[in-house]
Design an enzyme around this catalytic site. Structure first.
Site, PDB file in Angstrom:
ATOM      1  N   SER A  22     -18.082  -6.422  -4.809  1.00  0.00           N
ATOM      2  CA  SER A  22     -17.867  -5.551  -5.981  1.00  0.00           C
ATOM      3  C   SER A  22     -18.616  -6.072  -7.208  1.00  0.00           C
ATOM      4  CB  SER A  22     -16.378  -5.491  -6.338  1.00  0.00           C
ATOM      5  OG  SER A  22     -15.662  -4.848  -5.329  1.00  0.00           O
ATOM      6  N   ARG A  26     -21.938  -4.396  -9.398  1.00  0.00           N
ATOM      7  CA  ARG A  26     -21.874  -4.164 -10.845  1.00  0.00           C
ATOM      8  C   ARG A  26     -22.945  -4.964 -11.573  1.00  0.00           C
ATOM      9  NH1 ARG A  26     -17.321  -2.972  -8.399  1.00  0.00           N
ATOM     10  NH2 ARG A  26     -15.660  -1.739  -9.367  1.00  0.00           N
ATOM     11  N   SER A 177      -8.163   3.855  -8.526  1.00  0.00           N
ATOM     12  CA  SER A 177      -9.463   3.607  -7.917  1.00  0.00           C
ATOM     13  C   SER A 177     -10.405   2.948  -8.917  1.00  0.00           C
ATOM     14  CB  SER A 177     -10.081   4.925  -7.432  1.00  0.00           C
ATOM     15  OG  SER A 177     -11.451   4.726  -7.184  1.00  0.00           O
ATOM     16  N   GLN A 179     -13.477   2.386  -8.357  1.00  0.00           N
ATOM     17  CA  GLN A 179     -14.782   3.056  -8.305  1.00  0.00           C
ATOM     18  C   GLN A 179     -14.797   4.229  -9.290  1.00  0.00           C
ATOM     19  OE1 GLN A 179     -15.128   3.965  -4.121  1.00  0.00           O
ATOM     20  NE2 GLN A 179     -15.689   1.871  -3.596  1.00  0.00           N
ATOM     21  N   ASP A 339      -8.241  -3.632   0.031  1.00  0.00           N
ATOM     22  CA  ASP A 339      -9.142  -3.927   1.161  1.00  0.00           C
ATOM     23  C   ASP A 339      -8.535  -4.922   2.150  1.00  0.00           C
ATOM     24  OD1 ASP A 339     -11.006  -2.206   0.137  1.00  0.00           O
ATOM     25  OD2 ASP A 339     -12.132  -3.757  -0.915  1.00  0.00           O
ATOM     26  N   LYS A 366     -10.862   5.434   3.628  1.00  0.00           N
ATOM     27  CA  LYS A 366     -11.823   4.319   3.581  1.00  0.00           C
ATOM     28  C   LYS A 366     -12.915   4.569   4.633  1.00  0.00           C
ATOM     29  CE  LYS A 366     -10.015   2.102   0.206  1.00  0.00           C
ATOM     30  NZ  LYS A 366     -10.756   2.067  -1.065  1.00  0.00           N
ATOM     31  N   ARG A 370      -8.125   3.887   8.138  1.00  0.00           N
ATOM     32  CA  ARG A 370      -7.664   2.525   8.485  1.00  0.00           C
ATOM     33  C   ARG A 370      -6.214   2.511   8.959  1.00  0.00           C
ATOM     34  NH1 ARG A 370     -10.765  -1.010   3.862  1.00  0.00           N
ATOM     35  NH2 ARG A 370     -12.780  -0.986   4.939  1.00  0.00           N
ATOM     36  N   ARG A 414     -13.943  -3.992   7.992  1.00  0.00           N
ATOM     37  CA  ARG A 414     -12.690  -4.747   7.815  1.00  0.00           C
ATOM     38  C   ARG A 414     -11.746  -4.593   9.017  1.00  0.00           C
ATOM     39  NH1 ARG A 414     -13.817  -6.578   2.738  1.00  0.00           N
ATOM     40  NH2 ARG A 414     -14.624  -5.027   1.286  1.00  0.00           N
TER      41      ARG A 414
HETATM   42  C1  S3P Z   1     -14.275  -1.155  -4.814  1.00  0.00           C
HETATM   43  C2  S3P Z   1     -13.086  -0.523  -5.024  1.00  0.00           C
HETATM   44  C3  S3P Z   1     -12.146  -0.187  -3.957  1.00  0.00           C
HETATM   45  C4  S3P Z   1     -12.434  -0.957  -2.680  1.00  0.00           C
HETATM   46  C5  S3P Z   1     -13.886  -0.989  -2.353  1.00  0.00           C
HETATM   47  C6  S3P Z   1     -14.698  -1.591  -3.482  1.00  0.00           C
HETATM   48  C7  S3P Z   1     -15.146  -1.416  -5.979  1.00  0.00           C
HETATM   49  O1  S3P Z   1     -12.233   1.201  -3.685  1.00  0.00           O
HETATM   50  O2  S3P Z   1     -11.708  -0.400  -1.607  1.00  0.00           O
HETATM   51  O3  S3P Z   1     -14.104  -1.757  -1.175  1.00  0.00           O
HETATM   52  O4  S3P Z   1     -16.084  -2.219  -5.855  1.00  0.00           O
HETATM   53  O5  S3P Z   1     -14.893  -0.843  -7.036  1.00  0.00           O
HETATM   54  P1  S3P Z   1     -11.424   2.280  -4.564  1.00  0.00           P
HETATM   55  O6  S3P Z   1     -11.850   2.130  -5.938  1.00  0.00           O
HETATM   56  O7  S3P Z   1     -11.808   3.601  -3.963  1.00  0.00           O
HETATM   57  O8  S3P Z   1      -9.978   1.954  -4.332  1.00  0.00           O
END
Ligand code: S3P
Length: 455
Positions: A22, A26, A177, A179, A339, A366, A370, A414
């Site tokens: 992550s 970024r 979320s 993301q 995760d 996901k 999962r 995973r």
């Molecule tokens: C992530 C946020 C999570 C996670 C993903 C990476 C990120 O997803 O499951 O593996 O880097 O922001 P969500 O934001 O959809 O929960």
């Protein structure tokens, strides 16, 4: 062809966990739109971060490797393209969702597609708030007929230039979320006024921290509801427009707690084990699993090496074999370990008594469903597991399967790594395929093998 999972008796030694996925995404994204050159040390190499890097290169950003670092020449807030661009996120939801925020504010059209598995993942959650800000994004109809046909927001996305400036909004996240939150935060940099994101339940805050590092103005307030419950509690995030971002010059990515999680559970379950994991990201918004495992009786010690306002906390973990007991995991803890549910289920399968993991419906969207994958693999191993009508997972711990077991990865990294950990503990297990592991942790199997040779 299926692959045999080699049994392990114990796990002793230091494991070098790869960089955080992550934070790597970024870092390269913000380094692309800032002013100046950024050297990113310990950038993660995997197929998901490769996808982000190739999108940014296609947008005209110069990104190259230099002695193990990734060097990025910032282009400023606008990419200098004057015709439509086709981007490909491969299997990476993070690439597509986060970059959509940035692309909403550009002056050209982007057609954003991904692999078959990404085309099954919902995008309405990111399109809706961005369009509320004045972005012009449309999704596509689902390819899979089992989806709700009224929902048309799947990849490929078409992101057209906004008519005028984006608007600052107030937005309450309907799903926890990171993301979606990050996409809105990036779009907010280009808006005509402040944006306030109301986060009812905290989820990973890497974007908030990293934006500050690149000199953007971001304020995070815990709301009354959250007082005394810092990690899981509600927050208000204020993001302000920025005329520019400034490179910090260099930054270094800590190791990924989500990747470490597989070795943590392995070390707990194999008797006489002691594993040391160094320089792990210990951001509280990622440590849900650590807290739950400790409640289950896990012997895990952490030594913080670095922390401080806005920075990513990092430190070392020592994990010793432990006997675990079942616990209840509340739904507001889930975003802090979203995760890690597949590997938590492996720990729960080995624990004494019942474990209830509440409110995990997000697992259905996901890389694979999962929830179904956990059910399938644990049942293969003879473990009693069920899903409640409220989308909670209930596991009755205890191994008693004597026959040969064949797990499935369902094409999900995973799920595959969790099954390999379970198979290493049980013995006499195989898995249908493991190539999907390269999505986040290409060296997983060789690190596991290195523990084996130290026996
Ligand atoms: C992530 C946020 C999570 C996670 C993903 C990476 C990120 O997803 O499951 O593996 O880097 O922001 P969500 O934001 O959809 O929960």
């Amino acid at each position: 062809m299926s692959c045999k999972i080699e049994a392990l008796k114990n796990a002793v030694g230091t494991v070098n966990i790869p960089a955080d996925k992550s934070i790597s995404h970024r870092a390269v994204i913000l380094a692309s739109v800032c002013e100046g050159i950024t050297e990113i040390k310990n950038f993660l190499n995997c197929s998901d971060t490769d996808a982000t890097v190739s999108c940014l290169k296609k947008l005209g950003v110069k990104v190259y490797r230099d002695f193990g670092s990734l060097v990025v020449k910032g282009k400023g807030m606008q990419f200098a393209l004057n015709k439509p661009v086709e981007l490909y996120a491969n299997e990476s939801g993070t690439t597509m969702r986060i970059l959509s925020g940035l692309l909403s504010a550009q002056k050209f059209t982007s057609i954003f597609d991904g692999s078959t598995s990404l085309r099954r993942r919902p995008m309405a959650r990111v399109i809706e708030p961005l369009n509320k800000m004045g972005a012009r994004i449309t999704g596509s109809a689902p390819r899979n007929s089992s989806r709700n046909s009224a929902d048309t927001a799947y990849p490929p996305l078409s992101i057209f230039p906004a008519k005028g400036k984006l608007e600052g909004i107030e937005y309450e996240l309907p799903v926890a979320s990171a993301q979606v939150k990050s996409a809105v935060m990036l779009a907010a940099l280009y808006a005509d006024g402040p944006t306030m994101i109301n986060e009812p339940c905290a989820c990973r805050d890497h974007t908030e921290r990293m934006l500050k590092l690149f000199k953007a103005k971001v304020e995070v307030k815990e709301t009354v509801k959250a007082k005394g419950k810092k990690e899981t509690g509600a927050r208000e995030i204020f993001c302000y427009p920025a005329s520019k971002l400034v490179s910090p010059g260099e930054l270094s990515i800590p190791s990924d707690f989500s990747s470490a999680a597989f070795f943590i559970v392995l070390g707990l379950l194999l008797k006489d084990s002691e594993i040391m994991l160094k320089d792990i990201n210990l951001n509280p918004t990622r440590l849900g699993l650590l807290n739950v495992l400790k409640r289950m009786g896990a012997d895990i010690k952490e030594v913080i090496l670095e922390s401080g306002e806005g920075r990513e906390p990092r430190g070392n973990l020592t994990v010793k074999a432990s006997s675990l007991s079942g616990v209840t995991v509340a739904s507001d803890e889930i975003p802090l370990m979203i995760d890690e549910i597949p590997i938590l289920c492996v720990a729960a399968a080995a624990a004494k008594g019942k474990t209830l993991i509440e409110g995990v419906s997000e697992l259905k969207v996901k890389e694979t469903d999962r929830m179904a994958a956990i059910l399938y693999n644990l049942r293969q191993a003879g473990i009693k597991v069920s899903i409640t009508p409220e989308n909670s997972i209930c596991i009755k711990g205890g191994f008693n399967c004597k026959r040969e077991i064949l797990f499935k990865s369902f094409g999900d990294h995973r799920t595959a790594m969790s099954a390999v950990v379970l198979g290493s503990v049980l013995g006499n297990c195989s898995i249908d395929e493991i190539s999907c592991i390269k999505k986040s942790f290409p060296d997983f199997i060789s690190l596991l093998k290195s523990l084996r040779s130290r026996k």
